[in-house]
Design a protein around this motif. Structure first.
Motif, PDB file in Angstrom:
ATOM      1  N   ILE A 163       0.813  -1.223   0.000  1.00 42.19           N
ATOM      2  CA  ILE A 163       0.000   0.000   0.000  1.00 42.19           C
ATOM      3  C   ILE A 163       0.850   1.277   0.000  1.00 42.19           C
ATOM      4  CG2 ILE A 163      -1.917  -1.139   1.182  1.00 42.19           C
ATOM      5  CD1 ILE A 163      -1.002   0.251   3.773  1.00 42.19           C
ATOM      6  N   SER A 201       3.679   3.880  -1.610  1.00 43.74           N
ATOM      7  CA  SER A 201       4.429   4.284  -2.793  1.00 43.74           C
ATOM      8  C   SER A 201       5.041   5.658  -2.553  1.00 43.74           C
ATOM      9  CB  SER A 201       3.541   4.283  -4.039  1.00 43.74           C
ATOM     10  OG  SER A 201       2.342   4.971  -3.795  1.00 43.74           O
ATOM     11  N   CYS A 220       2.332   4.094 -15.363  1.00 38.28           N
ATOM     12  CA  CYS A 220       3.619   4.776 -15.435  1.00 38.28           C
ATOM     13  C   CYS A 220       4.391   4.186 -16.603  1.00 38.28           C
ATOM     14  CB  CYS A 220       4.438   4.563 -14.170  1.00 38.28           C
ATOM     15  SG  CYS A 220       3.727   5.352 -12.730  1.00 38.28           S
ATOM     16  N   GLY A 257       9.350   6.038 -15.254  1.00 37.69           N
ATOM     17  CA  GLY A 257       8.742   6.409 -13.992  1.00 37.69           C
ATOM     18  C   GLY A 257       7.778   7.579 -14.102  1.00 37.69           C
ATOM     19  N   THR A 310       4.935  10.742  -0.349  1.00 43.20           N
ATOM     20  CA  THR A 310       4.667   9.369   0.050  1.00 43.20           C
ATOM     21  C   THR A 310       3.157   9.172   0.093  1.00 43.20           C
ATOM     22  OG1 THR A 310       6.671   9.386   1.388  1.00 43.20           O
ATOM     23  CG2 THR A 310       5.083   7.629   1.849  1.00 43.20           C
ATOM     24  N   VAL A 311       2.706   8.109  -0.534  1.00 48.52           N
ATOM     25  CA  VAL A 311       1.265   7.838  -0.572  1.00 48.52           C
ATOM     26  C   VAL A 311       1.007   6.489   0.093  1.00 48.52           C
ATOM     27  CG1 VAL A 311      -0.746   7.478  -2.067  1.00 48.52           C
ATOM     28  CG2 VAL A 311       1.023   9.129  -2.737  1.00 48.52           C
ATOM     29  N   ILE A 312       0.074   6.482   1.009  1.00 47.92           N
ATOM     30  CA  ILE A 312      -0.377   5.235   1.621  1.00 47.92           C
ATOM     31  C   ILE A 312      -1.831   5.066   1.208  1.00 47.92           C
ATOM     32  CG2 ILE A 312      -0.708   3.970   3.785  1.00 47.92           C
ATOM     33  CD1 ILE A 312       1.368   5.986   4.994  1.00 47.92           C
ATOM     34  N   CYS A 313      -2.093   4.054   0.360  1.00 47.46           N
ATOM     35  CA  CYS A 313      -3.438   3.921  -0.194  1.00 47.46           C
ATOM     36  C   CYS A 313      -3.684   2.470  -0.596  1.00 47.46           C
ATOM     37  CB  CYS A 313      -3.613   4.849  -1.399  1.00 47.46           C
ATOM     38  SG  CYS A 313      -5.269   4.801  -2.108  1.00 47.46           S
ATOM     39  N   TRP A 320       4.862  -6.440   4.905  1.00 46.37           N
ATOM     40  CA  TRP A 320       5.786  -5.681   4.039  1.00 46.37           C
ATOM     41  C   TRP A 320       7.240  -5.982   4.402  1.00 46.37           C
ATOM     42  CZ3 TRP A 320       9.162  -2.007   5.987  1.00 46.37           C
ATOM     43  CH2 TRP A 320       8.942  -1.594   7.300  1.00 46.37           C
ATOM     44  N   ASN A 349       7.972  -9.288   2.811  1.00 43.38           N
ATOM     45  CA  ASN A 349       8.157  -9.069   1.369  1.00 43.38           C
ATOM     46  C   ASN A 349       9.611  -8.691   1.060  1.00 43.38           C
ATOM     47  OD1 ASN A 349       5.465  -9.552   0.942  1.00 43.38           O
ATOM     48  ND2 ASN A 349       4.888  -7.401   0.673  1.00 43.38           N
ATOM     49  N   ILE A 350      10.161  -7.853   1.913  1.00 43.00           N
ATOM     50  CA  ILE A 350      11.555  -7.438   1.701  1.00 43.00           C
ATOM     51  C   ILE A 350      12.492  -8.628   1.924  1.00 43.00           C
ATOM     52  CG2 ILE A 350      13.442  -6.020   2.623  1.00 43.00           C
ATOM     53  CD1 ILE A 350      11.298  -3.858   3.220  1.00 43.00           C
ATOM     54  N   ALA A 395       9.585  -7.657  -2.694  1.00 44.08           N
ATOM     55  CA  ALA A 395       9.462  -6.209  -2.893  1.00 44.08           C
ATOM     56  C   ALA A 395      10.780  -5.565  -2.528  1.00 44.08           C
ATOM     57  CB  ALA A 395       8.336  -5.629  -2.035  1.00 44.08           C
ATOM     58  N   GLU A 396      11.059  -4.453  -3.187  1.00 46.78           N
ATOM     59  CA  GLU A 396      12.223  -3.630  -2.862  1.00 46.78           C
ATOM     60  C   GLU A 396      13.559  -4.355  -3.002  1.00 46.78           C
ATOM     61  OE1 GLU A 396      11.764  -0.869   0.485  1.00 46.78           O
ATOM     62  OE2 GLU A 396       9.793  -1.743   0.850  1.00 46.78           O
ATOM     63  N   PHE A 432      12.709   4.627   3.919  1.00 44.88           N
ATOM     64  CA  PHE A 432      11.814   5.422   3.067  1.00 44.88           C
ATOM     65  C   PHE A 432      12.084   6.915   3.173  1.00 44.88           C
ATOM     66  CE2 PHE A 432       8.240   2.097   3.395  1.00 44.88           C
ATOM     67  CZ  PHE A 432       8.648   1.524   2.212  1.00 44.88           C
ATOM     68  N   ASP A 474      15.986  10.013   0.489  1.00 42.27           N
ATOM     69  CA  ASP A 474      15.867   9.931  -0.965  1.00 42.27           C
ATOM     70  C   ASP A 474      17.193   9.546  -1.629  1.00 42.27           C
ATOM     71  OD1 ASP A 474      17.387  12.218  -1.022  1.00 42.27           O
ATOM     72  OD2 ASP A 474      15.799  13.521  -1.737  1.00 42.27           O
TER      73      ASP A 474
END
Lengths: 297, 297
Positions: free
Chosen positions: A72, A74, B2, B6, B90-93, B135, B138-139, B144-145, B166, B169
């Motif tokens: 969730i 990004s 995208c 990106g 940063t988006v949490i959705c 999550w 996942n890593i 992921a990542e 996170f 940057d």
């Protein structure tokens, strides 16, 4: 070179960067030393805070570039239109050497000081400096700042004076900051503390919190109570700051909670004589030089 | 939505702001609750740090507007080209109520958690919440990542994965922030650590520092290496941040230096089962409620 609306010829287009004096990633601020038309100058660039009234426009008018996506979460790089994303710019020109020095930050280095390092390197350094704490004695003897004292316990062994720190203007409780200075004059720092000092430390904890509750209405559960190591002066003192205030010097590499200090001394009377203590020193600190000479960092 | 580079359709152009959860002028960061296409979302906008390699271009390509001039001091509003002045987003959705709460600014309260408090109050609370660390798995499982991993020691007992946090940057070293996540899945936090974990902790300390030296050229004496208690997720992880960077969460009331943790376990194998640990909880934290119900604060 500016019209009535404040639009300027870009006086900074000829700014020649000599060096970056300080660079704060957290504050998004950078301090730069350079020259403008052969004059010395200091330029401070600080990104402006996010503005709530700009949010809708920022979301609609920006370019977005995906960096990472996981479940969730990004992250994106967002490019808002230039007029929504300004930088506050302060120019000091001509600047003196004093301005340059004022803004020069120094790199920090981590030191892991063993009990032996303290005796062989740190203590001789402190003694060689003969740092004056006359201003502390002036407070304790009521020769200065007597009207600022919030509370005093006059006991020569367990007593202390509580007063607002200079950094706090006392206009709001948000950044409340007080200092308890002990009456005893033979305790330089954390390193001198043994279980003999437990009555003193418990007294400061109890009466300091009670006084702050009484004087400012701030309960103990809203207070961060701690010592610094290294301290900025070598006469034992304890910091009381508001928990909601991210006070300078309350980082894990400098602050030691008074409750932890008391527990450590209860568990081991010689804890602070033997324990390796980690702290940071600025590149220009002579104590760092001594550690380097001793091959300890 | 995208392309390979990106570039995205602006997924945030339809973001509807419901409320500002937190707004930090010092950090130039804002936390917003809203909806994207009828889904709950939390969006965090944080201005990026000033970049030293952009300075010349910023001075030459920006528009300048004079605000104030007094003697040698003047201030301007500076509008750099959009591509030099981005916002990290940063988006949490979809976001849950927990995410919304996490970012809502709240008063802080101090808790002094004894070993008994942990067993009777904190541990049952953690277990009742069944916080998801999917999550993290996942890593660890490279789902992921995987491309973000800086270093891995695959040993199931003493191994870990090191990757940028996170919040970083990776464009400049002064706010360097990496996280070491252990492969072992049965260590929730500091409270679970015993002397049995010393090989794991020493391995993280040694290889984490070596990797950061190798990858980023930053030596160990410029690093702050620590654990959080309470952590934000209950799978053991260690923070590596640049000493010059005043990282959020490195205050004495939350951070525990890895070197101190190792020394404490060397001195007492059960140190973290028995020790009273002081930390802060937000007013809306259900754990604070439990402490209050237990009459412990």
């Amino acid at each position: 070179d500016c019209d009535g609306g404040g639009e300027c010829a870009n006086v900074l287009s000829g700014f020649e960067v000599k060096s970056v004096l300080r660079d704060s990633a957290r504050d998004k601020t950078i301090f730069i030393h350079g020259t403008v038309e052969d004059q010395e100058a200091v330029v401070i660039l600080e990104k402006t805070p996010m503005r709530q009234d700009n949010l809708a426009e920022i979301f609609q008018e920006s370019r977005l570039k995906l960096q990472m996506k996981n479940d969730i979460y990004s992250t994106y790089q967002l490019q808002p239109p230039a007029h929504l994303n300004e930088i506050k710019t302060t120019v000091i020109c001509p600047a003196t050497q004093k301005h340059v020095k004022k803004y020069l930050s120094q790199e920090m280095f981590l030191v892991e000081e063993t009990g032996e390092d303290y005796l062989s390197t740190t203590l001789p350094y402190i003694e060689s400096q003969s740092f004056s704490v006359q201003w502390v004695y002036n407070i304790l003897e009521k020769k200065a700042e007597a009207d600022r004292i919030v509370f005093e316990d006059p006991d020569p062994d367990t007593g202390f004076v509580l007063l607002p720190d200079f950094k706090w203007d006392q206009k709001q409780l948000y950044d409340l900051y007080l200092i308890a200075i002990v009456h005893r004059r033979n305790i330089k720092s954390l390193r001198d503390l043994t279980s003999d000092h437990l009555p003193l430390l418990r007294n400061i904890s109890k009466k300091g919190k009670e006084s702050i509750q009484k004087q400012y209405g701030m309960p103990a559960c809203k207070l961060r109570v701690y010592l610094h190591y290294q301290p900025s002066y070598y006469h034992l003192h304890v910091h009381f700051t508001s928990l909601n205030y991210d006070a300078p010097g309350c980082g894990v590499e400098r602050a030691h909670l008074l409750t932890d200090v008391i527990m450590n001394l209860e568990a081991d009377p010689q804890y602070y004589q033997n324990r390796t203590i980690t702290y940071t020193l600025r590149a220009d600190d002579n104590l760092l030089l001594r550690f380097r000479e001793a091959g300890r960092c």
